[in-house]
Scaffold this motif. Sequence first.
Motif, mmCIF file in Angstrom:
data_model
loop_
_atom_site.group_PDB
_atom_site.id
_atom_site.type_symbol
_atom_site.label_atom_id
_atom_site.label_comp_id
_atom_site.label_asym_id
_atom_site.label_seq_id
_atom_site.Cartn_x
_atom_site.Cartn_y
_atom_site.Cartn_z
ATOM 1 N N ILE A 1 91.598 13.355 5.607
ATOM 2 C CA ILE A 1 92.652 12.952 5.496
ATOM 3 C C ILE A 1 92.887 11.271 5.108
ATOM 4 N N LEU A 2 93.510 10.902 4.025
ATOM 5 C CA LEU A 2 93.726 9.496 3.576
ATOM 6 C C LEU A 2 94.804 8.724 4.498
ATOM 7 N N VAL B 1 87.654 11.368 7.615
ATOM 8 C CA VAL B 1 88.967 10.379 7.860
ATOM 9 C C VAL B 1 88.478 9.386 6.502
ATOM 10 N N VAL B 2 89.414 9.012 5.614
ATOM 11 C CA VAL B 2 89.506 7.869 4.702
ATOM 12 C C VAL B 2 90.499 6.503 5.185
ATOM 13 N N PRO B 3 89.867 5.596 6.097
ATOM 14 C CA PRO B 3 90.900 4.643 6.425
ATOM 15 C C PRO B 3 91.018 3.519 5.476
ATOM 16 N N THR C 1 97.251 13.832 2.426
ATOM 17 C CA THR C 1 97.795 12.605 1.763
ATOM 18 C C THR C 1 99.265 12.664 1.914
ATOM 19 N N GLY C 2 99.692 11.764 0.827
ATOM 20 C CA GLY C 2 101.261 11.498 1.066
ATOM 21 C C GLY C 2 101.559 10.572 0.049
#
Length: 313
Positions: A106-107, A128-130, A78-79
Amino acid sequence: MTNKYIFGPVPSRRLGRSLGVDIIPSKICTLDCVYCEVGKTTELTCARESWFSTDDIIDEFSREYEKVKDNIDVVTITGSGEPTLNRNLAEIARRIKEVSSHPIAILTNSTTLTNKEVQNALMLFDIVVPSLDAATDGAFQAVNLPAPELDIVEINKALAEFTHIFTGKIYLEVLLVKDINDSKEEMSAIADVIKRCRYDMVQVNTVFRPPAYSGTKGLNEEELIDAFLYFKSFGINVEPVGNFVKSLGGTTDENLPERVSALLRMRPCTVNDICAVFGSDEAKTAAVTDSMVKDGLIEEKIFKGQKFYFGRR
Ligand code: SF4
């Protein structure tokens, strides 16, 4: 020693206990969402760069992973911004997988999915969480304050295409902001995009934490339930959200009357609505509502040919 890249484990309802890897400096993003919990975007950009040494990230990850590996379910990239902007994403993912035996998630805010290099890097992930907050330019501009070159129609097209190529799990996230993207028109346009995607679950969320832009408001519980049912009405597999609906996990035959009572105090519902919220069996739910009406706990009324149940406040 303080960590620079690794945080957690943090509990995540959808992913379980997650060890986080932050690969973007605060706060670089392609969007400047009004609801962002990290704060306002200081560098609004679509340029992909490599801000950190992959060796440094992996060294820290290996050290922390060893300490917590028996206590986590997933590793999540994430970030403090958009993680796919890190140009070394594929290398980072590959090297994390060499160290870790856990699924890697990953978001992403989806804006970089128009870039094939990003899509290829995402193929290395298990989950993947878009995000999908808008389907029209008006809502995109108002909710996400995007970098000028971004086009929501192109992004959603790339998102839909990607979901059919990617073979891992996809958890779509829709965040609704009061009076901005929560109209029936916008939600219906978002539902159209969702229907073009392959996904495992859609989570409809709202503003629960202090937003980057003051004045940004979330939906209340009743509005969230309405939104949830609205997406359900398109046949979309939506996950319950909000404090009330979140607490509904573990609904059983025994506690169903109590849960129905709480729901009906907030909004009138048909039996189908109740089943959609609780995932309960239609015949059992109808038996529960009939018996509650007989006991005077709830009322029923016919409206536009449909039987609605009302709670007593
Ligand atoms: S995409 Fe995420 S990090 Fe970027 S502004 Fe929106 S909420 Fe914040």
